[in-house]
Design a protein around this motif. Structure first.
Motif, mmCIF file in Angstrom:
data_model
loop_
_atom_site.group_PDB
_atom_site.id
_atom_site.type_symbol
_atom_site.label_atom_id
_atom_site.label_comp_id
_atom_site.label_asym_id
_atom_site.label_seq_id
_atom_site.Cartn_x
_atom_site.Cartn_y
_atom_site.Cartn_z
ATOM 1 N N HIS A 67 42.804 44.890 41.129
ATOM 2 C CA HIS A 67 41.899 43.741 41.012
ATOM 3 C C HIS A 67 40.992 43.898 39.792
ATOM 4 C CE1 HIS A 67 39.437 40.358 42.246
ATOM 5 N NE2 HIS A 67 38.344 41.101 42.199
ATOM 6 N N HIS A 69 39.232 41.406 36.201
ATOM 7 C CA HIS A 69 39.012 40.092 35.582
ATOM 8 C C HIS A 69 38.989 40.302 34.070
ATOM 9 C CE1 HIS A 69 37.927 38.290 39.448
ATOM 10 N NE2 HIS A 69 37.132 39.327 39.665
ATOM 11 N N HIS A 244 39.125 36.493 46.550
ATOM 12 C CA HIS A 244 38.046 37.351 47.043
ATOM 13 C C HIS A 244 37.829 36.981 48.506
ATOM 14 C CE1 HIS A 244 37.229 36.982 42.658
ATOM 15 N NE2 HIS A 244 36.925 38.263 42.771
ATOM 16 N N HIS A 281 38.592 42.898 47.916
ATOM 17 C CA HIS A 281 37.375 43.446 48.525
ATOM 18 C C HIS A 281 37.510 43.620 50.044
ATOM 19 C CE1 HIS A 281 35.179 43.357 44.738
ATOM 20 N NE2 HIS A 281 35.769 42.210 44.521
ATOM 21 N N ASP A 332 37.726 45.987 39.732
ATOM 22 C CA ASP A 332 37.025 44.719 39.595
ATOM 23 C C ASP A 332 36.727 44.505 38.102
ATOM 24 O OD1 ASP A 332 35.999 42.292 40.326
ATOM 25 O OD2 ASP A 332 34.462 43.081 41.662
HETATM 26 ZN ZN LIG Z 1 36.657 40.021 41.533
#
Ligand SMILES: [Zn+2]
Length: 499
Positions: A67, A69, A244, A281, A332
């Motif tokens: 995960h 971004h 998420h 998460h 993340d």
């Molecule tokens: Zn995220």
């Protein structure tokens, strides 16, 4: 073409075998970008094979980041005491206004950091405002390919603004903040879905390198019609969906208020959960939620460092393991957890698992963590049969750790030391698809200094352009914090923090 290159034989190294859970001396024969044979030291290799000397190296599978971004790599270090909700409030200035070129630069930076830190594949929820664009996604996919990271690219989307998604938030804001928040608008679900359908239809990247997926960001930020549309598109195109899920207590409490059930139960009612669904998460999940994910063969991206960074809580990873829920480990994005270091994420996963029980037998072991960060992550990316293992038939995505590095001196237990000592400074070489992309910590085909210049130019321009937005959002932040802290003080039937 890789096929025309001579075979490679990696000799003299120690191999981290995550499947057999051992470290042993082994040579590796590679041809056509794939592992052909894993054998004894000095095993036979075809004539003309190029030897890669791995003496004093530990050879491990490339790590898989479950995960991230890519768009937010320019945002590392921008905030300090941010909860998830304060981060979402800051995003208009902390990640806003990127041009197409900035998006490509950001994806390159994210990919470059991952390679430097031993990670060769990622599930990226990539954000563009107001909707994803074919150009943006194409450039992001190309950026990852240029650096040498495989990616599952899920445009991150919402048809509801943060201020409308959190129950009562809009009403809690005084003038003029309320008027400003009311005036913010998200693109409609029809607009988002139209771009996604086009993207899925037109996708012409090599799917071994870049695959399309969908990323409706957070249940409360997506209308039911939008989620149903994503479900159907994913089914029609065989694409993955990452969301998420129950990341903060605010979300968990708001989910019950909004839907009368948990967020997971809500997604299940809409038919979202299935083998191609990945929850990111999953901190505030209860036992029924976890079982539901497991029953539907869904998977979970565990982001322990980000969860600590934002004060979101500790996800029940030992329970995930115990019920057989497939999970990977993620960093993340860099706006929320400020680097792309899978070694740190692994260590955090190991350490926080010790908070669930006084019984050490229940904690995540080194091999649990290594399994999640390689084989688990590969399964999340839909690449379970091709990456994440040093096994014949799998892609030759290998990380060479320098055993002369102080993290491995003395060498007591290489596997334990990867999780408990290594910080990525021992990463010497990285091979992806049978080709070195990093050699002696230098990129082979990619100009890092040029990237640095592009990043500096973009960040300078964006900071200037976002001055007013930053002022506005920071003025609103205390009210957002007060309302969200109030929500988080409501009782919830699971506990994931120590306060
Ligand atoms: Zn995220």
């Amino acid at each position: 073409m890789t096929e025309q290159n001579p075979p490679l034989v990696v000799r003299g190294g120690q191999l981290l075998d995550v499947v057999a859970q051992c470290v042993r001396q082994a040579d590796i024969l590679i041809a056509g970008g794939c592992i052909v044979e894993v054998g004894q030291p000095e095993m036979d290799a075809p004539q003309g094979s190029v030897v890669i000397d791995a003496t004093d190296c530990l050879v491990m599978p490339g790590l898989v980041n479950a995960h991230t971004h890519g768009h937010s790599s320019l945002g590392k270090g921008l905030g300090d005491k941010w909860s998830l909700e304060l981060l979402l409030n800051a995003l208009p200035w902390a990640g806003g206004g990127l041009t197409l070129e900035d998006k490509e630069t950001a994806a390159q930076l994210n990919a470059a950091e991952m390679i430097l830190k031993g990670c060769t594949a990622a599930y990226d929820m990539f954000f563009e405002f107001p909707t994803p664009s074919e150009d943006g996604l194409r450039l992001a996919a190309r950026a990852y390919r240029d650096v040498g990271v495989r990616v599952q690219l899920a445009p991150m989307m919402a048809d509801t603004t943060f201020y409308r998604a959190v129950p009562g938030l809009l009403d809690s804001l005084p003038a003029p903040h309320r008027e400003r928040a009311e005036a913010m608008a998200a693109a409609s679900h029809q607009e988002h879905l139209a771009v996604c359908a086009q993207m899925l239809n037109a996708w012409d990247h090599d799917r071994d390198w870049a695959r399309p997926a969908l990323g409706p960001t957070i249940p409360l930020h997506c209308s039911d019609a939008f989620l149903i549309g994503c479900r159907d598109l994913a089914k029609d195109f065989g694409a993955g969906v990452q969301m998420h899920l129950a990341e903060s207590k605010v979300q968990a409490v708001a989910g019950i208020t909004r839907y009368g059930k948990t967020l997971t139960a809500h997604l299940d009612r809409l038919g979202l959960l299935g083998p191609r669904f990945v929850a990111a998460h999953g901190i505030w999940l209860d036992d029924d939620d976890l079982k539901l994910l497991q029953d539907r063969s869904a998977a979970l991206a565990h982001n322990p460092a980000s969860n600590l960074r934002l004060g979101s809580g500790i996800a029940p990873a030992t329970k995930m393991r115990d019920i057989g829920l497939v999970f990977g480990i993620g960093t993340d994005g860099s706006a929320s957890s400020d680097n792309q270091n899978m070694f740190e994420a692994m260590r955090a996963a190991s350490f926080v698992s010790r908070m669930h029980s006084p019984d050490p037998a229940t904690w995540l072991s080194t091999w649990d963590v290594l399994n999640a960060a390689t084989i688990g992550g590969a399964r999340l990316l839909g690449m379970g049969g091709t990456i994440g293992q040093i096994t014949p038939g799998f892609k030759a995505d290998l990380v060479f750790l320098d055993l002369a590095n102080v993290n491995f001196v003395p060498l007591n237990d290489a596997a334990n030391q990867i999780v408990n000592c290594e910080d990525s400074s021992a990463v010497r070489d990285v091979m992806v698809d049978g080709r070195m992309v990093l050699k002696d910590r230098q990129f082979v085909n990619f100009d890092y200094n040029q990237l640095r210049l592009k990043v500096a130019a973009a960040v300078g321009r964006l900071a200037e352009a976002n001055v007013e937005t930053k002022e506005r959002m920071e003025a609103m932040a205390p009210y957002v914090a007060a309302h969200c802290v109030g929500l988080a003080c409501n009782p919830y039937h699971v506990k994931r923090t120590v306060h």
